[in-house]
Design a protein around this motif. Structure first.
Motif, mmCIF file in Angstrom:
data_model
loop_
_atom_site.group_PDB
_atom_site.id
_atom_site.type_symbol
_atom_site.label_atom_id
_atom_site.label_comp_id
_atom_site.label_asym_id
_atom_site.label_seq_id
_atom_site.Cartn_x
_atom_site.Cartn_y
_atom_site.Cartn_z
ATOM 1 N N THR A 181 -9.782 1.481 -4.248
ATOM 2 C CA THR A 181 -9.206 1.796 -3.015
ATOM 3 C C THR A 181 -7.738 1.136 -2.813
ATOM 4 O OG1 THR A 181 -10.505 0.429 -1.779
ATOM 5 C CG2 THR A 181 -10.913 2.762 -1.591
ATOM 6 N N ARG A 182 -7.717 -0.170 -3.107
ATOM 7 C CA ARG A 182 -6.472 -0.676 -3.074
ATOM 8 C C ARG A 182 -5.319 -0.272 -4.160
ATOM 9 N NH1 ARG A 182 -6.553 -5.284 -0.147
ATOM 10 N NH2 ARG A 182 -4.619 -5.799 -1.027
ATOM 11 N N LEU A 208 -10.125 10.349 -2.199
ATOM 12 C CA LEU A 208 -9.955 9.077 -2.015
ATOM 13 C C LEU A 208 -8.418 8.683 -1.302
ATOM 14 C CD1 LEU A 208 -11.371 6.364 -1.444
ATOM 15 C CD2 LEU A 208 -11.055 5.686 -3.729
ATOM 16 N N PRO A 209 -7.511 9.306 -2.273
ATOM 17 C CA PRO A 209 -6.131 8.755 -1.845
ATOM 18 C C PRO A 209 -5.616 9.474 -0.694
ATOM 19 C CG PRO A 209 -6.371 9.356 -4.225
ATOM 20 C CD PRO A 209 -7.335 9.498 -3.599
ATOM 21 N N PHE A 262 -7.326 -0.976 6.128
ATOM 22 C CA PHE A 262 -8.367 0.117 5.710
ATOM 23 C C PHE A 262 -9.550 -0.491 4.740
ATOM 24 C CE2 PHE A 262 -9.884 3.316 2.857
ATOM 25 C CZ PHE A 262 -9.518 4.529 3.774
ATOM 26 N N VAL A 318 -5.250 2.728 -5.162
ATOM 27 C CA VAL A 318 -4.716 3.869 -4.736
ATOM 28 C C VAL A 318 -4.009 3.830 -3.463
ATOM 29 C CG1 VAL A 318 -6.070 5.253 -6.533
ATOM 30 C CG2 VAL A 318 -6.918 5.003 -4.258
ATOM 31 N N GLY A 319 -3.651 2.504 -2.961
ATOM 32 C CA GLY A 319 -2.755 2.370 -1.736
ATOM 33 C C GLY A 319 -3.486 2.085 -0.495
ATOM 34 N N ALA A 320 -4.657 1.534 -0.363
ATOM 35 C CA ALA A 320 -5.198 1.088 0.615
ATOM 36 C C ALA A 320 -4.676 -0.029 1.402
ATOM 37 C CB ALA A 320 -6.981 0.986 0.551
ATOM 38 N N SER A 321 -4.657 -0.202 2.385
ATOM 39 C CA SER A 321 -4.055 -1.563 3.168
ATOM 40 C C SER A 321 -5.341 -2.195 3.340
ATOM 41 C CB SER A 321 -3.530 -1.034 4.639
ATOM 42 O OG SER A 321 -4.307 -0.489 5.607
ATOM 43 N N ASP A 322 -5.102 -3.471 3.692
ATOM 44 C CA ASP A 322 -6.016 -4.444 4.064
ATOM 45 C C ASP A 322 -7.119 -4.099 4.985
ATOM 46 O OD1 ASP A 322 -4.833 -6.146 2.202
ATOM 47 O OD2 ASP A 322 -4.096 -7.628 3.611
ATOM 48 N N ILE A 376 -7.026 7.834 2.255
ATOM 49 C CA ILE A 376 -6.397 6.435 2.805
ATOM 50 C C ILE A 376 -5.076 6.902 3.400
ATOM 51 C CG2 ILE A 376 -5.036 4.687 1.454
ATOM 52 C CD1 ILE A 376 -7.486 4.666 -0.686
ATOM 53 N N PRO A 387 0.827 -1.333 -0.265
ATOM 54 C CA PRO A 387 -0.221 -0.182 0.040
ATOM 55 C C PRO A 387 0.799 1.322 -0.041
ATOM 56 C CG PRO A 387 -0.853 -1.726 1.659
ATOM 57 C CD PRO A 387 0.553 -2.058 1.130
ATOM 58 N N ALA A 388 1.797 1.363 0.796
ATOM 59 C CA ALA A 388 2.710 2.369 1.046
ATOM 60 C C ALA A 388 3.418 2.827 -0.568
ATOM 61 C CB ALA A 388 3.734 2.432 1.956
ATOM 62 N N ARG A 439 2.145 1.976 -3.531
ATOM 63 C CA ARG A 439 1.139 2.477 -4.324
ATOM 64 C C ARG A 439 0.615 3.933 -4.145
ATOM 65 N NH1 ARG A 439 -2.460 -2.800 -4.216
ATOM 66 N NH2 ARG A 439 -1.016 -4.155 -5.501
ATOM 67 N N ARG A 440 1.076 4.489 -2.771
ATOM 68 C CA ARG A 440 0.819 5.669 -2.425
ATOM 69 C C ARG A 440 1.798 6.713 -3.280
ATOM 70 N NH1 ARG A 440 0.223 4.930 3.280
ATOM 71 N NH2 ARG A 440 -0.789 3.117 3.238
ATOM 72 N N ARG A 454 -9.434 8.965 12.777
ATOM 73 C CA ARG A 454 -10.323 9.733 11.905
ATOM 74 C C ARG A 454 -11.030 8.356 11.060
ATOM 75 N NH1 ARG A 454 -7.426 13.932 11.222
ATOM 76 N NH2 ARG A 454 -6.126 12.636 9.707
ATOM 77 N N HIS A 475 0.357 12.025 13.766
ATOM 78 C CA HIS A 475 -0.560 12.208 12.710
ATOM 79 C C HIS A 475 -1.102 10.774 12.178
ATOM 80 C CE1 HIS A 475 -1.271 12.976 8.341
ATOM 81 N NE2 HIS A 475 -0.744 11.905 7.979
ATOM 82 N N GLY A 520 -4.408 9.426 5.081
ATOM 83 C CA GLY A 520 -4.631 9.849 6.536
ATOM 84 C C GLY A 520 -4.954 11.299 6.804
ATOM 85 N N ALA A 523 -4.825 9.695 11.855
ATOM 86 C CA ALA A 523 -5.354 9.463 10.658
ATOM 87 C C ALA A 523 -6.266 8.130 11.039
ATOM 88 C CB ALA A 523 -4.339 9.209 9.813
#
Ligand SMILES: Nc1ncnc2c1ncn2[C@@H]1O[C@H](COP(=O)(O)OP(=O)(O)O)[C@@H](O)[C@H]1O
Ligand SMILES: [Mg+2]
Lengths: 220, 309
Positions: free
Chosen positions: B215-216, A102-103, B224, B218-222, A106, A75-76, A78-79, B15, B8, A108, B12
């Motif tokens: 969402t995955r 959305l990103p 998330f 663009v970088g979402a974790s499992d 994600i 995930p990190a 892909r960001r 949140r 931070h 945060g 997050a």
């Protein structure tokens, strides 16, 4: 910024989508990836996004060997890689603003920061006044620009695009390409897969050509 | 620097939990009929074993009360008269292993039977008293009651000894069996709840497949991706737990009156114990836990997008 070292990709069933592909893309470059349909362009981009793993060879992004990235680290990674898809892949149940945000959710970011960055990205692609609109009410070109805003809103150092102008007329396509050139100018590494040779040959950027999974001009 | 990064990330995380919880609740409430049905199914499935378990508890409590006053009913032979009976009672009363031995004449026994059974008219029509003289013997140690019964039963003047422990024993065995059955039912119904909630969550996941994939990408974790579905499971489970608590409370409220009347008819001061506040809370928690587990299992199978397992 993006390095392929003798990368091969063989799918289950024995099809070789990429064969012994090596190249390097510098941090401030914009590079076009071209070739016929089925040449392996999408597969190459998917390797950079860690949606696939090479069968042989190494892929490095920003100096990091992707084969060393654990599942937890995907995930990190892909960001750090913004992606624009041919069919936009927008979510139609939410507004333009929420799609672009959305990103950031994600990653945060808090509300204020999200608002600031989303508006900056929408402004860049010329859609600021559409932030409350639903994606389905927009034209194809506008939808694609929402997709671009979403790809860059997290300010990733690498931007990939898979046939970003595939469904657009030449004028709109040229506009979209200008956007990518702008991002490249501010230091983003841009790799665009496209088979629209007429368009990309008019722009003065490096072109990498694939044919049946092999890099053209490379020693066989 | 390090601290601001950690705080931070913590902010997050909090949140996103808040967002997921609110968003899932909104989705649950957006489809009230479907959600209510899910709650009812879960609620009924949870209420069933809990009601059974509560009934068993009540039976056990009843058994415990009678147990402490375990007594032998010693029926004398018809030939034995009241004087001899009284003498036997006194003799038995002297023994170390007997707490009390009370003589009850056949007349008293008949009187009491009339009063208690409500058969006075029928009995009034009888010419002869069919009952023998009776001794009520309470052993000091209820565990010795069976041996004592055998010993007293062997006396020449004694016709028959009825050990009230016999039905107590049966009651105990029954409650034990009942507890097993309740456990089995609870496990089966919990599995049913898992399947129902798992299926509900699975459908929710299917309906949001494109969203999950994007969402995955663009970088979402499992975590998330999983979070909103875990909250959906939690809301369904908690709702089901609340329904179950209400159902059990309603059932026991409806039974309390009749049971009290029944107990009064037997001269017993015994009341039905229902679901306490803490038990009700536990039931809601159990529902929530089942929901979480179901959601975890259902989402887990849909997180296989990445090349590395
Ligand atoms: N998941 C897959 N399994 C098997 N073969 C695949 C898979 N993905 C792509 N291919 C094959 O790999 C080749 C290259 O595909 P692709 O990278 O999509 O080409 P392009 O994007 O240049 O059109 C094609 O022949 C395609 O059929
Ligand atoms: Mg392709």
């Amino acid at each position: 910024m993006i390095t392929f070292e003798r990368v091969s990709k063989r799918f289950e069933g024995g099809h070789d989508a990429l064969r012994d592909v090596s190249f390097e893309i510098g941090a401030d470059e914009l590079v076009f990836l071209t070739g016929h349909s089925g040449a392996g362009k999408t597969t190459l981009l998917r390797l950079v996004m860690l949606l696939e793993q090479p069968t042989r060879g190494r892929v490095l992004v920003n100096g990091r060997d992707l084969s060393r990235v654990a599942r937890r680290g995907i995930p990190a990674h892909r960001r750090e890689v913004g992606v624009v898809f041919q069919n936009h892949r927008l979510l139609f149940d939410r507004s333009v603003f929420d799609n672009v945000a959305l990103p950031l959710y994600i990653a945060g970011y808090d509300h204020r920061e999200v608002g600031k960055r989303v508006r900056a990205a929408l402004d860049k692609v010329g859609l600021l006044r559409h932030e409350r609109a639903m994606p389905l009410t927009l034209s194809g070109g506008e939808q694609q620009r929402v997709g671009i805003a979403r790809a860059v809103v997290g300010r990733p150092p690498v931007l990939l695009a898979d046939e970003p102008t595939g469904n657009l007329d030449p004028a709109l396509s040229a506009e979209i390409m200008t956007l990518f050139e702008d991002f490249s100018r501010v230091g983003v590494t841009v790799l665009i897969a496209s088979h629209d040779l007429a368009l990309i040959s008019r722009l003065r950027h490096r072109i990498i050509t694939l044919r049946e999974g092999r890099l053209m001009g490379a020693p066989a | 620097m390090q601290r601001t990064r950690v705080s931070h990330r913590l902010n997050a995380w909090v949140r996103h939990h808040r967002l997921s919880a609110a968003d899932s609740l909104r989705r649950v409430l957006e489809r009230p009929t479907a959600s209510l049905l899910t709650w009812l199914v879960v609620g009924i499935a949870l209420a069933l074993p809990v009601s059974l378990a509560l009934s068993m508890d009540n039976l056990r409590a009843l058994g415990g009360r009678v147990d402490s006053q375990a007594q032998l009913s010693v029926f004398l032979r018809p030939a034995v008269d009241a004087v001899a009976g009284q003498a036997l009672a006194e003799e038995l009363g002297q023994r170390a292993d007997i707490a009390t031995a009370t003589f009850r004449s056949r007349e008293e026994a008949l009187e009491e039977f009339r009063a208690r059974s409500g058969f006075s008219d029928v009995l009034g029509g009888l010419e002869d008293n069919p009952l023998p003289h009776l001794l009520l013997v309470v052993p000091r140690d209820p565990a010795q009651a069976a041996a004592l019964a055998a010993e007293i039963g062997a006396l020449a003047t004694v016709d028959e000894v009825i050990l009230d422990l016999a039905w107590l024993e049966r009651l105990r065995r029954l409650t034990e069996l009942g507890a097993r059955l309740v456990l089995v039912a609870a496990l089966l119904l919990a599995a049913g709840v898992l399947l129902v909630l798992g299926n509900t969550i699975r459908l929710a996941v299917e309906g949001r497949r494109e969203e999950i994939e994007v969402t995955r990408l663009v970088g979402a974790s499992d975590a998330f991706v999983r979070r909103p579905f875990l909250y959906s499971g939690l809301w369904y489970g908690i709702g089901g737990g609340v329904v179950a608590a209400l159902l059990v409370a309603a059932v026991f409220a409806a039974l309390r009156g009749p049971v009290a009347q029944l107990a009064a008819a037997y001269g017993a001061d015994w009341r039905l114990a229902g679901l306490g506040l803490i038990d009700a809370f536990g039931l809601v928690l159990a529902g929530g836990a089942l929901g979480l587990i179901a959601a975890w299992l259902a989402v887990g199978r849909h997180l296989r997008l990445d090349p590395r397992g």
